[in-house]
Design a protein around this motif. Structure first.
Motif, PDB file in Angstrom:
ATOM      1  N   ALA A   1     -34.117  40.739 -31.246  1.00 46.53           N
ATOM      2  CA  ALA A   1     -35.135  40.246 -32.186  1.00 46.53           C
ATOM      3  C   ALA A   1     -34.716  38.924 -32.818  1.00 46.53           C
ATOM      4  CB  ALA A   1     -35.406  41.288 -33.267  1.00 46.53           C
ATOM      5  N   VAL A   2     -33.448  38.813 -33.187  1.00 52.52           N
ATOM      6  CA  VAL A   2     -32.960  37.572 -33.790  1.00 52.52           C
ATOM      7  C   VAL A   2     -32.960  36.443 -32.759  1.00 52.52           C
ATOM      8  CG1 VAL A   2     -30.923  36.436 -34.766  1.00 52.52           C
ATOM      9  CG2 VAL A   2     -31.669  38.635 -35.658  1.00 52.52           C
ATOM     10  N   LEU A   3     -32.614  36.749 -31.518  1.00 52.11           N
ATOM     11  CA  LEU A   3     -32.638  35.719 -30.480  1.00 52.11           C
ATOM     12  C   LEU A   3     -34.053  35.214 -30.219  1.00 52.11           C
ATOM     13  CD1 LEU A   3     -30.142  36.953 -27.738  1.00 52.11           C
ATOM     14  CD2 LEU A   3     -29.914  34.960 -29.220  1.00 52.11           C
ATOM     15  N   VAL A   4     -34.999  36.133 -30.171  1.00 47.56           N
ATOM     16  CA  VAL A   4     -36.380  35.778 -29.856  1.00 47.56           C
ATOM     17  C   VAL A   4     -37.091  35.135 -31.038  1.00 47.56           C
ATOM     18  CG1 VAL A   4     -38.633  36.742 -29.213  1.00 47.56           C
ATOM     19  CG2 VAL A   4     -36.565  37.536 -28.072  1.00 47.56           C
ATOM     20  N   LEU A   5     -36.898  35.681 -32.203  1.00 44.54           N
ATOM     21  CA  LEU A   5     -37.629  35.221 -33.389  1.00 44.54           C
ATOM     22  C   LEU A   5     -36.704  35.262 -34.597  1.00 44.54           C
ATOM     23  CD1 LEU A   5     -40.417  34.444 -34.590  1.00 44.54           C
ATOM     24  CD2 LEU A   5     -40.766  36.866 -35.018  1.00 44.54           C
TER      25      LEU A   5
ATOM     26  N   LEU B   1     -26.597  37.287 -42.724  1.00 44.06           N
ATOM     27  CA  LEU B   1     -26.765  36.981 -44.150  1.00 44.06           C
ATOM     28  C   LEU B   1     -26.951  35.475 -44.351  1.00 44.06           C
ATOM     29  CD1 LEU B   1     -26.845  38.446 -46.869  1.00 44.06           C
ATOM     30  CD2 LEU B   1     -24.395  38.026 -47.068  1.00 44.06           C
ATOM     31  N   VAL B   2     -26.139  34.683 -43.681  1.00 46.81           N
ATOM     32  CA  VAL B   2     -26.285  33.228 -43.754  1.00 46.81           C
ATOM     33  C   VAL B   2     -27.649  32.815 -43.206  1.00 46.81           C
ATOM     34  CG1 VAL B   2     -25.412  31.025 -42.872  1.00 46.81           C
ATOM     35  CG2 VAL B   2     -23.812  32.761 -43.691  1.00 46.81           C
ATOM     36  N   GLY B   3     -28.025  33.391 -42.079  1.00 45.23           N
ATOM     37  CA  GLY B   3     -29.331  33.087 -41.496  1.00 45.23           C
ATOM     38  C   GLY B   3     -30.473  33.422 -42.429  1.00 45.23           C
ATOM     39  N   PHE B   4     -30.374  34.562 -43.086  1.00 42.66           N
ATOM     40  CA  PHE B   4     -31.421  34.982 -44.014  1.00 42.66           C
ATOM     41  C   PHE B   4     -31.619  33.946 -45.111  1.00 42.66           C
ATOM     42  CE2 PHE B   4     -32.812  37.069 -47.914  1.00 42.66           C
ATOM     43  CZ  PHE B   4     -33.959  37.727 -47.473  1.00 42.66           C
ATOM     44  N   PHE B   5     -30.518  33.408 -45.635  1.00 42.80           N
ATOM     45  CA  PHE B   5     -30.623  32.465 -46.751  1.00 42.80           C
ATOM     46  C   PHE B   5     -30.846  31.016 -46.323  1.00 42.80           C
ATOM     47  CE2 PHE B   5     -28.504  35.978 -49.024  1.00 42.80           C
ATOM     48  CZ  PHE B   5     -29.440  36.135 -50.032  1.00 42.80           C
ATOM     49  N   THR B   6     -30.662  30.714 -45.045  1.00 40.32           N
ATOM     50  CA  THR B   6     -30.833  29.326 -44.617  1.00 40.32           C
ATOM     51  C   THR B   6     -32.087  29.073 -43.802  1.00 40.32           C
ATOM     52  OG1 THR B   6     -29.456  29.671 -42.659  1.00 40.32           O
ATOM     53  CG2 THR B   6     -28.365  28.832 -44.646  1.00 40.32           C
ATOM     54  N   VAL B   7     -32.664  30.098 -43.215  1.00 36.98           N
ATOM     55  CA  VAL B   7     -33.879  29.899 -42.425  1.00 36.98           C
ATOM     56  C   VAL B   7     -35.042  29.609 -43.371  1.00 36.98           C
ATOM     57  CG1 VAL B   7     -34.656  32.313 -42.305  1.00 36.98           C
ATOM     58  CG2 VAL B   7     -35.176  30.766 -40.447  1.00 36.98           C
ATOM     59  N   ARG B   8     -35.900  28.714 -42.956  1.00 39.31           N
ATOM     60  CA  ARG B   8     -37.054  28.378 -43.796  1.00 39.31           C
ATOM     61  C   ARG B   8     -38.079  29.489 -43.722  1.00 39.31           C
ATOM     62  NH1 ARG B   8     -38.363  22.053 -43.357  1.00 39.31           N
ATOM     63  NH2 ARG B   8     -36.221  21.336 -43.472  1.00 39.31           N
ATOM     64  N   PRO B   9     -38.523  29.966 -44.871  1.00 39.43           N
ATOM     65  CA  PRO B   9     -39.573  30.986 -44.842  1.00 39.43           C
ATOM     66  C   PRO B   9     -40.871  30.377 -44.324  1.00 39.43           C
ATOM     67  CG  PRO B   9     -38.939  30.464 -47.115  1.00 39.43           C
ATOM     68  CD  PRO B   9     -38.091  29.647 -46.214  1.00 39.43           C
ATOM     69  N   THR B  10     -41.573  31.121 -43.496  1.00 40.17           N
ATOM     70  CA  THR B  10     -42.860  30.634 -42.996  1.00 40.17           C
ATOM     71  C   THR B  10     -43.944  30.946 -44.007  1.00 40.17           C
ATOM     72  OG1 THR B  10     -43.228  32.686 -41.802  1.00 40.17           O
ATOM     73  CG2 THR B  10     -42.214  30.877 -40.576  1.00 40.17           C
ATOM     74  N   SER B  11     -44.914  30.080 -44.048  1.00 37.59           N
ATOM     75  CA  SER B  11     -46.024  30.313 -44.981  1.00 37.59           C
ATOM     76  C   SER B  11     -46.985  31.324 -44.382  1.00 37.59           C
ATOM     77  CB  SER B  11     -46.746  29.001 -45.276  1.00 37.59           C
ATOM     78  OG  SER B  11     -47.480  28.598 -44.131  1.00 37.59           O
ATOM     79  N   ARG B  12     -47.911  31.768 -45.171  1.00 39.56           N
ATOM     80  CA  ARG B  12     -48.910  32.725 -44.699  1.00 39.56           C
ATOM     81  C   ARG B  12     -49.831  32.090 -43.672  1.00 39.56           C
ATOM     82  NH1 ARG B  12     -51.463  35.635 -49.764  1.00 39.56           N
ATOM     83  NH2 ARG B  12     -53.211  35.228 -48.413  1.00 39.56           N
ATOM     84  N   HIS B  13     -49.910  30.753 -43.662  1.00 41.67           N
ATOM     85  CA  HIS B  13     -50.807  30.060 -42.747  1.00 41.67           C
ATOM     86  C   HIS B  13     -50.099  29.600 -41.494  1.00 41.67           C
ATOM     87  CE1 HIS B  13     -53.865  30.204 -45.788  1.00 41.67           C
ATOM     88  NE2 HIS B  13     -53.002  29.717 -46.661  1.00 41.67           N
ATOM     89  N   GLY B  14     -48.819  29.906 -41.348  1.00 47.89           N
ATOM     90  CA  GLY B  14     -48.127  29.636 -40.103  1.00 47.89           C
ATOM     91  C   GLY B  14     -47.171  28.471 -40.088  1.00 47.89           C
TER      92      GLY B  14
END
Length: 140
Positions: free
Chosen positions: A54-58, A119-132
């Motif tokens: 799942a992490v590799l794909v998305l 944990l690092v990935g969780f805090f560094t990945v940009r959250p996606t907006s509701r509109h994509g």
């Protein structure tokens, strides 16, 4: 850095999955509990593999969070059952094993790396907006 985190999480969880799958037959008939140790180890292997894929794909906050929970809980269980004889915990069998061997080290290192990278990935990945996308969200 994103691809490196994804690879670290996936590789760590792959090591976890491999070791758990290899040792599942040895856990058959663990004392007590309604869940057989073999089934528990097989389930851990499958969940770890799926979380890594799942992490590799998305790679997003949700997949990193799931990967962290899978890896960190495996670290916790390994250390708990090594240091403490807790006996049967609800449906879980008594799995105290106060011996250390190479495969345990591989599992622990893999799980630890996966947990930290997730944990690092969780805090560094940009959250996606509701509109994509971030760009769309900033224009709205």
């Amino acid at each position: 850095m994103g691809i490196l985190l994804r690879l670290l999480v996936a590789a760590g969880l792959a090591a976890d999955a491999y070791v758990h799958w290899q040792f599942a037959p040895d856990m058959k008939g663990s004392q007590g509990g309604s869940i057989d140790g073999e089934v528990l180890f097989q389930a851990q292997a499958i969940v770890a593999a799926l979380a890594g894929i799942a992490v590799l794909v998305l790679a997003n906050r949700v997949t990193y969070a799931i990967a962290f929970l899978v890896a960190a809980s495996a670290v916790g269980a390994l250390l708990l059952y090594y240091y403490v004889d807790v006996g049967q915990l609800g449906p879980l069998p008594a799995m105290h094993e106060p011996v250390w061997y190479t495969e345990k080290t591989i599992s622990l290192v893999g799980e630890g790396i996966a947990a930290l990278a997730a944990l690092v990935g969780f805090f560094t990945v940009r959250p996606t907006s509701r509109h994509g996308s971030e760009a769309h969200a900033s224009r709205v």
